[in-house]
Scaffold this motif. Structure first.
Motif, PDB file in Angstrom:
ATOM      1  N   GLN A  46     -36.708  -5.657 -10.150  1.00  5.88           N
ATOM      2  CA  GLN A  46     -36.912  -7.091  -9.926  1.00  5.88           C
ATOM      3  C   GLN A  46     -35.616  -7.875 -10.148  1.00  5.88           C
ATOM      4  N   ASN A  90     -33.286  -7.357  -7.181  1.00  5.44           N
ATOM      5  CA  ASN A  90     -33.695  -8.137  -6.001  1.00  5.44           C
ATOM      6  C   ASN A  90     -33.282  -9.597  -6.137  1.00  5.44           C
ATOM      7  N   ARG A  91     -33.473 -10.151  -7.336  1.00  2.56           N
ATOM      8  CA  ARG A  91     -33.131 -11.564  -7.520  1.00  2.56           C
ATOM      9  C   ARG A  91     -31.614 -11.771  -7.466  1.00  2.56           C
ATOM     10  N   ALA A 144     -30.493 -11.499  -3.917  1.00  2.15           N
ATOM     11  CA  ALA A 144     -30.859 -12.704  -3.163  1.00  2.15           C
ATOM     12  C   ALA A 144     -29.917 -13.852  -3.489  1.00  2.15           C
ATOM     13  N   ASN A 145     -29.592 -14.018  -4.761  1.00  2.00           N
ATOM     14  CA  ASN A 145     -28.648 -15.070  -5.155  1.00  2.00           C
ATOM     15  C   ASN A 145     -27.301 -14.891  -4.465  1.00  2.00           C
ATOM     16  N   ASP A 200     -41.652 -18.839  -5.428  1.00  2.00           N
ATOM     17  CA  ASP A 200     -40.715 -17.835  -5.917  1.00  2.00           C
ATOM     18  C   ASP A 200     -39.513 -17.823  -4.975  1.00  2.00           C
ATOM     19  N   VAL A 205     -35.155 -18.554  -4.158  1.00  2.00           N
ATOM     20  CA  VAL A 205     -33.765 -18.643  -4.585  1.00  2.00           C
ATOM     21  C   VAL A 205     -33.094 -19.650  -3.665  1.00  2.00           C
ATOM     22  N   LEU A 228     -38.699 -14.937  -2.207  1.00  2.00           N
ATOM     23  CA  LEU A 228     -38.846 -13.636  -2.868  1.00  2.00           C
ATOM     24  C   LEU A 228     -40.292 -13.147  -2.907  1.00  2.00           C
TER      25      LEU A 228
END
Length: 450
Positions: free
Chosen positions: A34, A37-38, A41-42, A116, A118, A139
């Motif tokens: 997780q 993934n974040r 994405a950022n 959820d 970004v 997300l």
């Protein structure tokens, strides 16, 4: 749990440890996925926002086709707001901000929203004016994948529990087979075959150490049996000798000694000495028996160690005038069984007297060591051989040089001394050099623990 076999406990412990490690690893995998993934994405949103900002600054006009060319397709979304003009990368997506950013997606007649997100928001001073640029990644598309991952990890954990239990069961059974064999071998050893020993594994591991330790225990038991048999023989001999002497002098008196004062005096003195030897031997045997059966009652009192040493030295000065008894002691008090401590000193002194020459000096010392103190009896006698020194406190042990007629004993005195020291929570040792003398040293706590 207390009623379970040791092998079962080990199996459960192994399964629990393995399962705990597996759960920790699975949770780490889940949360790291997780987080990855974040972070990805950022990074992706920042790069796209930076690329679009460069185009705006260069004077290019943003269009939906330009967004597509940059690869901004759902779950990516971008919009550029300049005055009343809003350019979006996808018409079916709508970005709103009330208490938090929310993305709504039109699907047929319904809508689906997601919080959820970004988001990277920039205000760009473009040649055409101020442009508010927002680049977003939803997300929520990862939620299903996260659920699948979580379910997979749970199933893997359950399988891991099962596998760890099965593996632990077989490992514990295999590990305990040598122990069961050792148990059978040990159970078969009795008084009739005390010389037998359990088989020692060739592999150098804990089981080998255990078997060697158990064999060492059997060696000590065997040695104790041998010493017990030797003691019975020695005690019989010790008792037989004075009885024979007494009987001999008694016969002598009956035949012709009644009328001869010289023979009468000699017989009475010999009978008295042999009676004293028998009495001492019997007292020592009774002392040991009471000590082993814990029937010996101790009576701790507070007394001056210096006074005790002076009293004991005075007693020996009167009974053994051929020796010089010197006291070197600091003034302090202890709480112990005074009668036992005096007996300890008497045993040390009797040994010193036995192995020193006329006019020799025997020194009694007491040193204060804080919450402990040290007793020493030092002589200038024959000393103890190195091979005998380590055994002097063993019961029934008589050193080679002590086996002469005038110095022979039952080998009980120093073993009794050690029992007294151990009972008072102390430590005892013998220091000696052949031809120079011997020092018996005992260290005690000042207060006896009952």
């Amino acid at each position: 749990m207390r009623r379970l076999k040791l092998s079962t406990k080990i199996t459960w412990n192994y399964a629990l440890i393995f399962t705990s490690i597996l759960l920790i690893i699975n949770l780490a995998v889940f949360f790291s996925t997780q987080l990855y993934n974040r972070l990805s994405a950022n990074n992706e949103v920042e790069q796209l926002a930076g690329a679009l900002e460069e185009k705006l600054l260069s004077g290019e006009a943003l269009t939906r086709e330009m967004f597509w060319e940059e690869g901004i397709l759902y779950p990516l979304y971008a919009e550029a707001e300049s005055g009343d003009t809003l350019i979006k990368s996808e018409e079916l997506l709508n970005l709103t901000n009330q208490d938090e950013w929310l993305m709504e997606r039109t699907l047929g007649e319904g809508k689906k929203s997601s919080d959820d997100l970004v988001i990277e928001e920039l205000r760009v001073a473009a040649p055409s004016g101020i442009v508010t640029l927002r680049v977003v990644k939803d997300l929520s598309v990862y939620h299903f994948m996260n659920s699948v991952t979580l379910v997979t990890l749970i199933i893997a954990s359950l399988l891991g529990i099962l596998v760890s239990y099965v593996v632990g069961y077989f490992m514990s059974r295999q590990s305990f087979q040598p122990i069961l064999a050792m148990t059978k071998s040990a159970a078969a050893i009795g008084p009739s075959n005390l010389h037998d020993r359990i088989e020692v594994p060739e592999v150098k591991d804990e089981l080998k150490e255990l078997s060697e330790t158990f064999n060492g225990l059997l060696d000590r038991i065997d040695d104790a049996y041998s010493k017990q048999a030797q003691f019975v023989s020695d005690a019989s001999h010790e008792l037989r000798t004075p009885l024979t002497v007494i009987k001999g002098y008694n016969d002598l008196l009956n035949r012709w000694g009644k009328e001869d004062p010289e023979i009468l005096s000699e017989a009475i003195e010999a009978i008295r000495l042999e009676t004293d030897n028998m009495s001492m031997l019997v007292e020592n045997l009774l002392f040991i028996a009471k000590g082993e059966n814990r029937k010996m009652k101790l009576s701790p009192v507070t007394f001056s160690v210096k006074e005790l040493l002076a009293e004991t030295a005075k007693d020996f000065s009167l009974s053994v005038p051929g020796r010089v008894f010197q006291v070197e002691a600091e003034e302090f008090s202890v709480t112990q069984d005074r009668r036992m401590m005096k007996q300890l000193l008497r045993i040390f002194l009797e040994n010193s007297v036995k192995f020193t020459k006329e006019s020799s000096t025997i020194t009694l010392r007491a040193k204060d060591q804080g919450d402990r103190y040290c007793l020493q009896v030092e002589d200038q006698g024959e000393g103890i051989a190195k091979e005998d020194l380590k055994n002097v406190f063993e019961r029934f042990y008589v050193g080679e040089k002590a086996r002469t007629k005038d110095k022979a004993g039952s080998g009980l005195g120093l073993s009794i001394a050690k029992w007294i020291v151990d009972t008072h929570g102390g430590e005892v040792q013998a220091k000696s050099t052949l031809g120079e003398g011997t020092t018996m040293e005992a260290v005690f706590p000042k207060t006896m623990q009952i």
